[in-house]
Scaffold this motif. Structure first.
Motif, mmCIF file in Angstrom:
data_model
loop_
_atom_site.group_PDB
_atom_site.id
_atom_site.type_symbol
_atom_site.label_atom_id
_atom_site.label_comp_id
_atom_site.label_asym_id
_atom_site.label_seq_id
_atom_site.Cartn_x
_atom_site.Cartn_y
_atom_site.Cartn_z
ATOM 1 N N PRO A 211 0.791 -1.231 0.000
ATOM 2 C CA PRO A 211 0.000 0.000 0.000
ATOM 3 C C PRO A 211 0.823 1.281 0.000
ATOM 4 O O PRO A 211 0.447 2.257 -0.649
ATOM 5 N N LYS A 212 1.972 1.276 0.753
ATOM 6 C CA LYS A 212 2.760 2.508 0.832
ATOM 7 C C LYS A 212 4.256 2.172 0.777
ATOM 8 O O LYS A 212 4.725 1.279 1.488
ATOM 9 N N PHE A 213 4.972 2.912 -0.040
ATOM 10 C CA PHE A 213 6.404 2.707 -0.262
ATOM 11 C C PHE A 213 7.085 4.061 -0.101
ATOM 12 O O PHE A 213 6.679 5.043 -0.733
ATOM 13 N N TYR A 214 8.108 4.102 0.748
ATOM 14 C CA TYR A 214 8.774 5.364 1.092
ATOM 15 C C TYR A 214 10.277 5.301 0.845
ATOM 16 O O TYR A 214 10.898 4.233 0.914
ATOM 17 N N TRP A 215 10.855 6.487 0.629
ATOM 18 C CA TRP A 215 12.303 6.668 0.697
ATOM 19 C C TRP A 215 12.648 7.356 2.011
ATOM 20 O O TRP A 215 11.967 8.311 2.428
ATOM 21 N N THR A 216 13.690 6.890 2.679
ATOM 22 C CA THR A 216 14.189 7.572 3.862
ATOM 23 C C THR A 216 15.151 8.680 3.434
ATOM 24 O O THR A 216 16.067 8.447 2.633
ATOM 25 N N VAL A 217 14.921 9.888 3.955
ATOM 26 C CA VAL A 217 15.706 11.063 3.579
ATOM 27 C C VAL A 217 15.913 11.932 4.823
ATOM 28 O O VAL A 217 15.402 11.616 5.902
ATOM 29 N N THR A 218 16.632 13.025 4.659
ATOM 30 C CA THR A 218 16.776 14.020 5.724
ATOM 31 C C THR A 218 16.376 15.378 5.179
ATOM 32 O O THR A 218 16.857 15.794 4.115
ATOM 33 N N ASP A 219 15.516 16.069 5.893
ATOM 34 C CA ASP A 219 15.044 17.398 5.522
ATOM 35 C C ASP A 219 16.187 18.398 5.695
ATOM 36 O O ASP A 219 16.704 18.585 6.802
ATOM 37 N N ALA A 220 16.577 19.064 4.620
ATOM 38 C CA ALA A 220 17.707 19.992 4.656
ATOM 39 C C ALA A 220 17.465 21.147 5.631
ATOM 40 O O ALA A 220 18.404 21.610 6.292
ATOM 41 N N ASP A 221 16.235 21.622 5.732
ATOM 42 C CA ASP A 221 15.948 22.756 6.611
ATOM 43 C C ASP A 221 16.117 22.368 8.079
ATOM 44 O O ASP A 221 16.718 23.114 8.863
ATOM 45 N N ILE A 222 15.600 21.206 8.450
ATOM 46 C CA ILE A 222 15.729 20.752 9.838
ATOM 47 C C ILE A 222 17.188 20.454 10.158
ATOM 48 O O ILE A 222 17.689 20.799 11.240
ATOM 49 N N LEU A 223 17.890 19.831 9.236
ATOM 50 C CA LEU A 223 19.307 19.548 9.443
ATOM 51 C C LEU A 223 20.077 20.839 9.660
ATOM 52 O O LEU A 223 20.906 20.936 10.594
ATOM 53 N N SER A 224 19.825 21.851 8.848
ATOM 54 C CA SER A 224 20.525 23.130 8.991
ATOM 55 C C SER A 224 20.254 23.776 10.335
ATOM 56 O O SER A 224 21.164 24.335 10.962
ATOM 57 N N ASP A 225 19.010 23.710 10.806
ATOM 58 C CA ASP A 225 18.669 24.284 12.115
ATOM 59 C C ASP A 225 19.508 23.647 13.215
ATOM 60 O O ASP A 225 20.047 24.341 14.091
ATOM 61 N N HIS A 226 19.616 22.341 13.195
ATOM 62 C CA HIS A 226 20.360 21.647 14.252
ATOM 63 C C HIS A 226 21.859 21.886 14.131
ATOM 64 O O HIS A 226 22.546 22.013 15.158
ATOM 65 N N LEU A 227 22.366 21.987 12.914
ATOM 66 C CA LEU A 227 23.796 22.248 12.749
ATOM 67 C C LEU A 227 24.153 23.670 13.178
ATOM 68 O O LEU A 227 25.233 23.890 13.752
ATOM 69 N N ARG A 228 23.277 24.616 12.934
ATOM 70 C CA ARG A 228 23.534 25.985 13.405
ATOM 71 C C ARG A 228 23.576 26.035 14.924
ATOM 72 O O ARG A 228 24.435 26.704 15.520
ATOM 73 N N ALA A 229 22.654 25.323 15.565
ATOM 74 C CA ALA A 229 22.651 25.293 17.028
ATOM 75 C C ALA A 229 23.930 24.642 17.556
ATOM 76 O O ALA A 229 24.516 25.106 18.543
ATOM 77 N N LEU A 230 24.374 23.587 16.906
ATOM 78 C CA LEU A 230 25.613 22.918 17.312
ATOM 79 C C LEU A 230 26.806 23.842 17.125
ATOM 80 O O LEU A 230 27.694 23.904 17.990
ATOM 81 N N ALA A 231 26.837 24.584 16.034
ATOM 82 C CA ALA A 231 27.943 25.520 15.791
ATOM 83 C C ALA A 231 27.997 26.583 16.865
ATOM 84 O O ALA A 231 29.084 26.948 17.341
#
Length: 298
Positions: A174-194
């Motif tokens: 019924p449902k088939f997905y690709w696993t990915v990472t959202d660039a916007d969310i990733l950038s938010d977390h990397l900025r906080a880490l920086a």
């Protein structure tokens, strides 16, 4: 080779290339759905024989020395899946049937058992798994394989063809997905880490680690993501599973980041992202995306 009967039917089937991929990209999702009682099967296509290792402790296991890393990583995968409550490993075609192909252009790609050359046999093997388990949801990588590893790209091809073949012979997933990472969310977390690292705040990078350069980590535009799974409650299980892959990665003391052998910091995100490529999307989350891989399914 049949799948163990205790895995259950009608659940979630994830197809990954190497041990540790299941935890890095989908570990929170696996743990979340197991908490809900959903049957989960992780199919791993190789033993990860060509992986690099962390430190001299494991150096003798690598492919250019004793070539025992694949067998060792079976144990790591077994421990990680136990932390995620996902049952024992299931290797496509049986453990060792296909070998880690390494990166493009390396001698490993020419090995007679290299996964990239598995062709129709791998498709038939996975089609059999799908017909036996009748999963309502199947997950694998996008056509770029996330960060471009040939085995990830091939896993996408094999899974796509197997889903289509199964639909023609008895089970239309019924449902088939690709696993990915959202660039916007990733950038938010990397900025906080920086910011934490520059200011020397708690949660700064451990010594020897570095921040990723721009576009160095695999991600996709946020507007292409159809589904966000909140895995915040499952992060303890995901962190424990990450730590189980001790030859491959390290989890920061804060638990907020991990690093592979390249020592590039990657955030342990409180959400995991997907693109629906087969089936109907049922938006229900606060961001207008799906918030459940099984949304709309009975």
């Amino acid at each position: 080779m049949t799948v163990s009967r205790d895995r259950g039917t009608g659940g979630l089937l994830l197809v990954h290339a190497h041990p540790d991929d299941e935890t890095i990209t989908t570990g929170g999702t696996i743990a979340r759905y197991r908490r809900l009682g959903v049957p989960v099967t992780v199919v791993t296509c190789t033993l990860g024989e060509e992986g690099e290792v962390l430190g001299e402790q494991w150096a003798g296991l690598t492919a250019d020395r004793a070539d025992q890393l694949g067998g060792f990583r079976i144990g790591e995968l077994t421990s990680a899946l136990a932390e995620l409550d996902a049952g024992p490993p299931y290797f496509l075609g049986g453990a060792g049937r296909w070998r880690d192909s390494g990166m493009a252009g390396t001698p490993a790609a020419e090995h007679p058992r290299a996964f990239v050359a598995s062709g129709a046999e791998a498709v038939r093997a996975l089609t059999g798994v799908i017909l036996e388990l009748r999963p309502r949801v199947v997950v694998t990588y996008d056509p770029h394989g996330g960060y471009g590893h040939p085995d990830h790209i091939h896993a996408n091809r094999v899974t796509t063809e197997a889903v289509e073949a199964a639909a023609e012979t008895g089970w239309d997933t019924p449902k088939f997905y690709w696993t990915v990472t959202d660039a916007d969310i990733l950038s938010d977390h990397l900025r906080a880490l920086a910011r934490r690292t520059v200011d020397g705040l708690p949660g700064a990078l451990p010594p020897g680690w570095r921040l990723p350069a721009e576009n160095e980590l695999a991600c996709v535009p946020g507007n292409s993501v159809t589904t966000t799974i909140d895995v915040a409650d499952a992060l303890p299980e995901k962190r424990a599973a990450l730590r189980a892959h001790a030859t491959q990665l390290t989890v920061a003391p804060s638990g907020r980041e991990f690093a592979l052998t390249n020592m590039i910091a990657q955030p342990v995100l409180p959400e995991e992202h997907y693109i629906l490529v087969r089936g109907r999307a049922w938006a229900g989350g606060p961001d207008g995306r799906e918030d459940d891989l099984f949304a709309g399914l009975v």
